[in-house]
Write an enzyme that holds these catalytic residues in place. Structure first.
Site, PDB file in Angstrom:
ATOM      1  N   TYR A  97      21.014  -8.565  -9.739  1.00  0.00           N
ATOM      2  CA  TYR A  97      20.102  -8.576  -8.595  1.00  0.00           C
ATOM      3  C   TYR A  97      20.706  -7.784  -7.438  1.00  0.00           C
ATOM      4  O   TYR A  97      20.017  -7.032  -6.761  1.00  0.00           O
ATOM      5  CB  TYR A  97      19.797 -10.014  -8.141  1.00  0.00           C
ATOM      6  CG  TYR A  97      18.716 -10.034  -7.084  1.00  0.00           C
ATOM      7  CD1 TYR A  97      17.375 -10.082  -7.449  1.00  0.00           C
ATOM      8  CD2 TYR A  97      19.030  -9.939  -5.729  1.00  0.00           C
ATOM      9  CE1 TYR A  97      16.368 -10.050  -6.496  1.00  0.00           C
ATOM     10  CE2 TYR A  97      18.029  -9.910  -4.771  1.00  0.00           C
ATOM     11  CZ  TYR A  97      16.699  -9.966  -5.152  1.00  0.00           C
ATOM     12  OH  TYR A  97      15.701  -9.919  -4.210  1.00  0.00           O
ATOM     13  N   PHE A 125      -9.952   8.855  -3.114  1.00  0.00           N
ATOM     14  CA  PHE A 125      -9.992   9.696  -4.318  1.00  0.00           C
ATOM     15  C   PHE A 125      -9.525   8.954  -5.567  1.00  0.00           C
ATOM     16  O   PHE A 125      -9.918   9.285  -6.674  1.00  0.00           O
ATOM     17  CB  PHE A 125      -9.139  10.961  -4.116  1.00  0.00           C
ATOM     18  CG  PHE A 125      -7.711  10.668  -3.738  1.00  0.00           C
ATOM     19  CD1 PHE A 125      -7.365  10.425  -2.412  1.00  0.00           C
ATOM     20  CD2 PHE A 125      -6.719  10.613  -4.702  1.00  0.00           C
ATOM     21  CE1 PHE A 125      -6.052  10.132  -2.062  1.00  0.00           C
ATOM     22  CE2 PHE A 125      -5.404  10.333  -4.365  1.00  0.00           C
ATOM     23  CZ  PHE A 125      -5.070  10.079  -3.035  1.00  0.00           C
ATOM     24  N   ARG A 145      -8.541  18.048  -5.110  1.00  0.00           N
ATOM     25  CA  ARG A 145      -7.794  18.086  -3.858  1.00  0.00           C
ATOM     26  C   ARG A 145      -8.667  18.816  -2.859  1.00  0.00           C
ATOM     27  O   ARG A 145      -8.527  20.019  -2.635  1.00  0.00           O
ATOM     28  CB  ARG A 145      -6.440  18.794  -4.038  1.00  0.00           C
ATOM     29  CG  ARG A 145      -5.353  17.913  -4.628  1.00  0.00           C
ATOM     30  CD  ARG A 145      -5.106  16.702  -3.777  1.00  0.00           C
ATOM     31  NE  ARG A 145      -4.013  15.836  -4.220  1.00  0.00           N
ATOM     32  CZ  ARG A 145      -4.046  14.502  -4.119  1.00  0.00           C
ATOM     33  NH1 ARG A 145      -5.118  13.873  -3.696  1.00  0.00           N
ATOM     34  NH2 ARG A 145      -3.006  13.773  -4.446  1.00  0.00           N
ATOM     35  N   ASP A 150       9.747  15.644   3.677  1.00  0.00           N
ATOM     36  CA  ASP A 150       9.222  15.049   2.465  1.00  0.00           C
ATOM     37  C   ASP A 150       9.852  15.888   1.365  1.00  0.00           C
ATOM     38  O   ASP A 150       9.438  17.009   1.086  1.00  0.00           O
ATOM     39  CB  ASP A 150       7.699  15.122   2.430  1.00  0.00           C
ATOM     40  CG  ASP A 150       7.145  14.527   1.140  1.00  0.00           C
ATOM     41  OD1 ASP A 150       7.875  14.527   0.126  1.00  0.00           O
ATOM     42  OD2 ASP A 150       5.993  14.072   1.137  1.00  0.00           O
ATOM     43  N   PHE A 186      -0.235  14.873   3.796  1.00  0.00           N
ATOM     44  CA  PHE A 186      -0.322  14.383   2.423  1.00  0.00           C
ATOM     45  C   PHE A 186      -0.978  13.010   2.488  1.00  0.00           C
ATOM     46  O   PHE A 186      -0.771  12.256   3.446  1.00  0.00           O
ATOM     47  CB  PHE A 186       1.036  14.329   1.705  1.00  0.00           C
ATOM     48  CG  PHE A 186       0.834  13.914   0.275  1.00  0.00           C
ATOM     49  CD1 PHE A 186       0.255  14.777  -0.625  1.00  0.00           C
ATOM     50  CD2 PHE A 186       1.137  12.621  -0.142  1.00  0.00           C
ATOM     51  CE1 PHE A 186      -0.031  14.371  -1.921  1.00  0.00           C
ATOM     52  CE2 PHE A 186       0.859  12.215  -1.441  1.00  0.00           C
ATOM     53  CZ  PHE A 186       0.281  13.091  -2.334  1.00  0.00           C
ATOM     54  N   THR A 187      -1.742  12.688   1.458  1.00  0.00           N
ATOM     55  CA  THR A 187      -2.600  11.493   1.471  1.00  0.00           C
ATOM     56  C   THR A 187      -1.842  10.218   1.862  1.00  0.00           C
ATOM     57  O   THR A 187      -2.176   9.560   2.846  1.00  0.00           O
ATOM     58  CB  THR A 187      -3.261  11.323   0.098  1.00  0.00           C
ATOM     59  OG1 THR A 187      -2.242  11.333  -0.908  1.00  0.00           O
ATOM     60  CG2 THR A 187      -4.244  12.454  -0.181  1.00  0.00           C
ATOM     61  N   LYS A 229       8.835  13.209  -9.126  1.00  0.00           N
ATOM     62  CA  LYS A 229       8.552  14.640  -9.291  1.00  0.00           C
ATOM     63  C   LYS A 229       9.859  15.363  -9.651  1.00  0.00           C
ATOM     64  O   LYS A 229      10.308  15.307 -10.782  1.00  0.00           O
ATOM     65  CB  LYS A 229       7.926  15.201  -8.022  1.00  0.00           C
ATOM     66  CG  LYS A 229       6.455  14.825  -7.849  1.00  0.00           C
ATOM     67  CD  LYS A 229       6.267  13.460  -7.296  1.00  0.00           C
ATOM     68  CE  LYS A 229       4.863  13.222  -6.760  1.00  0.00           C
ATOM     69  NZ  LYS A 229       4.675  11.814  -6.341  1.00  0.00           N
TER      70      LYS A 229
HETATM   71  N1  F0G Z   1       4.741  13.153  -0.874  1.00  0.00           N
HETATM   72  C1  F0G Z   1       4.252  14.110  -1.657  1.00  0.00           C
HETATM   73  C2  F0G Z   1       4.340  15.536  -1.249  1.00  0.00           C
HETATM   74  C3  F0G Z   1       3.627  13.748  -2.865  1.00  0.00           C
HETATM   75  O1  F0G Z   1       3.140  14.701  -3.648  1.00  0.00           O
HETATM   76  C4  F0G Z   1       3.545  12.387  -3.227  1.00  0.00           C
HETATM   77  C5  F0G Z   1       2.885  11.972  -4.439  1.00  0.00           C
HETATM   78  C6  F0G Z   1       4.080  11.428  -2.360  1.00  0.00           C
HETATM   79  C7  F0G Z   1       4.691  11.857  -1.188  1.00  0.00           C
HETATM   80  C8  F0G Z   1       4.012   9.956  -2.640  1.00  0.00           C
HETATM   81  O2  F0G Z   1       4.875   9.619  -3.647  1.00  0.00           O
HETATM   82  O3  F0G Z   1       3.408   8.838  -5.509  1.00  0.00           O
HETATM   83  O4  F0G Z   1       5.854   8.335  -5.473  1.00  0.00           O
HETATM   84  O5  F0G Z   1       4.332   7.202  -3.902  1.00  0.00           O
HETATM   85  N2  F0G Z   1       2.132  12.737  -5.073  1.00  0.00           N
HETATM   86  C9  F0G Z   1       1.483  12.468  -6.323  1.00  0.00           C
HETATM   87  C10 F0G Z   1       0.653  13.645  -6.702  1.00  0.00           C
HETATM   88  C11 F0G Z   1       0.763  11.168  -6.415  1.00  0.00           C
HETATM   89  O6  F0G Z   1      -0.041  13.545  -7.726  1.00  0.00           O
HETATM   90  O7  F0G Z   1       0.686  14.666  -6.024  1.00  0.00           O
HETATM   91  P1  F0G Z   1       4.592   8.426  -4.692  1.00  0.00           P
END
Ligand code: F0G
Length: 464
Positions: free
Chosen positions: A79, A456, A389, A222, A131-132, A265
């Site tokens: 843990y 989305f 997108r 990021d 970014f979303t 990624k």
């Molecule tokens: N920042 C970027 C530039 C991203 O592309 C993503 C995720 C995140 C942050 C968030 O990271 O998914 O680990 O919580 N992108 C994915 C995509 C979901 O399909 O582009 P996460």
């Protein structure tokens, strides 16, 4: 054919060979049409078994190496104080250069912690395009995101080597307008996902850092695809062609105060992320919060084995031959589509090819969701799963309730790392071309279900 008739080229190939395979099946056209209808014309709602070539995302979809899998067997599932955490921390310090690490279950966990710790209601957070998940966490913390990317990034056709750069004039204008005390930090996405995987130059991140410093504003990267960004710097920026991607990555991160990271990624794992900071105070506050939202500060929602796989993935990710093959495959698909006159975002970015849906379907208004429609058509044609997108991803303005109408209305064909072959890329290109041939018949969609956040992922549609 003698040597003089042969094209003068020497091909390169991936620096790995396949040891294990996962069979995939292709449904019939009828079955695919039924599947996409049942999924509300949202490729996120398809079952993975209904997909032939899955280009939904490069997130968590990489193939791990035998060395990473071996690391999975060395998971220390304590843990507290797992040895895998310390291996991960060491790998991040070595390759990204930051002082403190807070592990999180994935990137948005890190964004949540950073937003909560640093943003006060009424603050502004500039960034090189939204970014979303990043923006939603900034907004939930009471902040307002401000786009300070160069104008060219919003144009799919302009060819620039560093189309993800921050526009320093826009950043400076925001500082003048709202005051530096209302800007806790600027986010620099490297590469910029929503702009088509476009990179940021070393000169730009340094200039951003210099300007931010004079105003006491922090710079957070990021760093989700910062290794890919480093490769573009090596290929395109004067003075970097003889440096390794690993060296460039370290230098790039040195112009920031920390980063949020989705390890899913660049870092070649299926789950995991982290927040890295140099500031002791932010670290202390984030360490305090991580135990509420993610898990103890030495696992942050990951199993020990997952942290080991990520520690090893980081080491593999910064190898020059790996990253060249990874981006080389994306370029292969992109160049094929360009050759065939298919409208895509130029130049080709790091992790994906983005179809320009406005060009594809000029007869559709943006609120008929051209990119959403195109992604559904592509799936029906061949079982290739892509992602919208555009207007659906952009969501609504939280104050007015209107759709955001982004200039870019794109379908993303995202290439997982070390997963598909050149033949798969050919099948994808041919399917895109087939849909392009029939594009005049595409009618658009209407949204029949809309969730409140990150719509989305779960929105549902019906054909017009
Ligand atoms: N920042 C970027 C530039 C991203 O592309 C993503 C995720 C995140 C942050 C968030 O990271 O998914 O680990 O919580 N992108 C994915 C995509 C979901 O399909 O582009 P996460």
């Amino acid at each position: 054919m003698d040597a003089s008739q042969r094209p003068a080229r020497r091909s390169w190939a991936e620096p790995w060979k396949v040891k294990m395979v996962e069979p995939i099946a292709m449904l019939t056209r009828d079955q695919r049409e039924r599947a996409i209808r049942t999924a509300g014309y949202n490729t996120f709602l398809l079952k993975s078994e209904e997909v032939y070539i899955d280009l939904l995302t490069d997130s968590g979809t990489s193939a791990m190496s035998d060395w990473q899998w071996a690391g999975m067997m060395l998971g220390d599932e304590a843990y507290a104080g797992s040895k895998n955490f310390y291996n991960l921390e060491a790998a991040i310090r070595k390759h990204y250069g930051y002082k403190h690490i807070v592990p999180t279950h994935q990137g948005r966990g890190a964004e949540h912690l950073l937003s909560k710790v640093t943003i006060k209601p009424g603050d502004f957070i500039p960034g090189n395009m939204y970014f979303t998940t990043t923006r939603v966490h900034q907004e939930l913390a009471g902040g307002t995101f401000v786009d300070v990317i160069i104008d060219e990034a919003h144009d799919p056709e302009i060819e620039l080597p560093f189309k993800g750069n921050v526009d320093l004039d826009k950043f400076e204008a925001l500082i003048r307008k709202v005051g530096a005390e209302k800007i806790p930090y600027i986010t620099v996405h490297a590469t910029v996902n929503m702009a088509g995987g476009q990179p940021v130059s070393m000169a730009n991140v340094k200039a951003v850092s210099d300007l931010a410093k004079t105003h006491g504003i922090k710079v957070f990267l990021d760093a989700t695809r910062a290794v890919e960004n480093a490769y573009f710097i090596q290929q395109r920026e004067v003075g970097y062609s003889t440096k390794s991607v690993a060296e460039i990555l370290l230098e790039f991160c040195s112009h920031s105060d920390g980063c949020t990271m989705s390890g899913k990624k660049d870092a070649l794992v299926n789950i995991g992320g982290w927040l890295a900071v140099n500031d002791d105070r932010i670290f202390e506050d984030a360490t305090n919060l991580v135990v509420i939202y993610e898990g103890l500060q030495t696992y942050g929602g990951m199993a020990g084995r997952d942290m080991e796989a990520m520690a090893r993935g980081i080491v593999e990710s910064v190898q020059d031959d790996h990253i060249r093959a990874r981006i080389g495959q994306v370029e292969y698909l992109g160049n094929k589509l360009i050759e065939w006159g298919i409208p895509i975002v130029r130049p080709v970015g790091g992790h994906a090819i983005y179809l320009d849906a406005k060009k594809f379907c000029p007869h559709l208004p943006q609120d008929a969701f051209p990119a959403q429609t195109l992604a559904a058509e592509l799936y029906a044609d061949s079982g290739v799963r892509a992602m919208e997108r555009g207007i659906v991803s952009a969501g609504r303005n939280k104050d007015t309730g209107d759709h955001y109408y982004p200039k870019l209305e794109l379908v993303r064909l995202t290439i997982p790392r070390r997963v598909y072959t050149q033949a798969h890329m050919d099948v994808v290109a041919e399917s895109v071309a087939a849909v392009n041939d029939e594009r005049a018949k595409i009618r658009g969609l209407r949204m029949v279900y809309e969730p409140k956040y990150l719509r989305f992922f779960q929105a549902r549609f019906e054909p017009n």
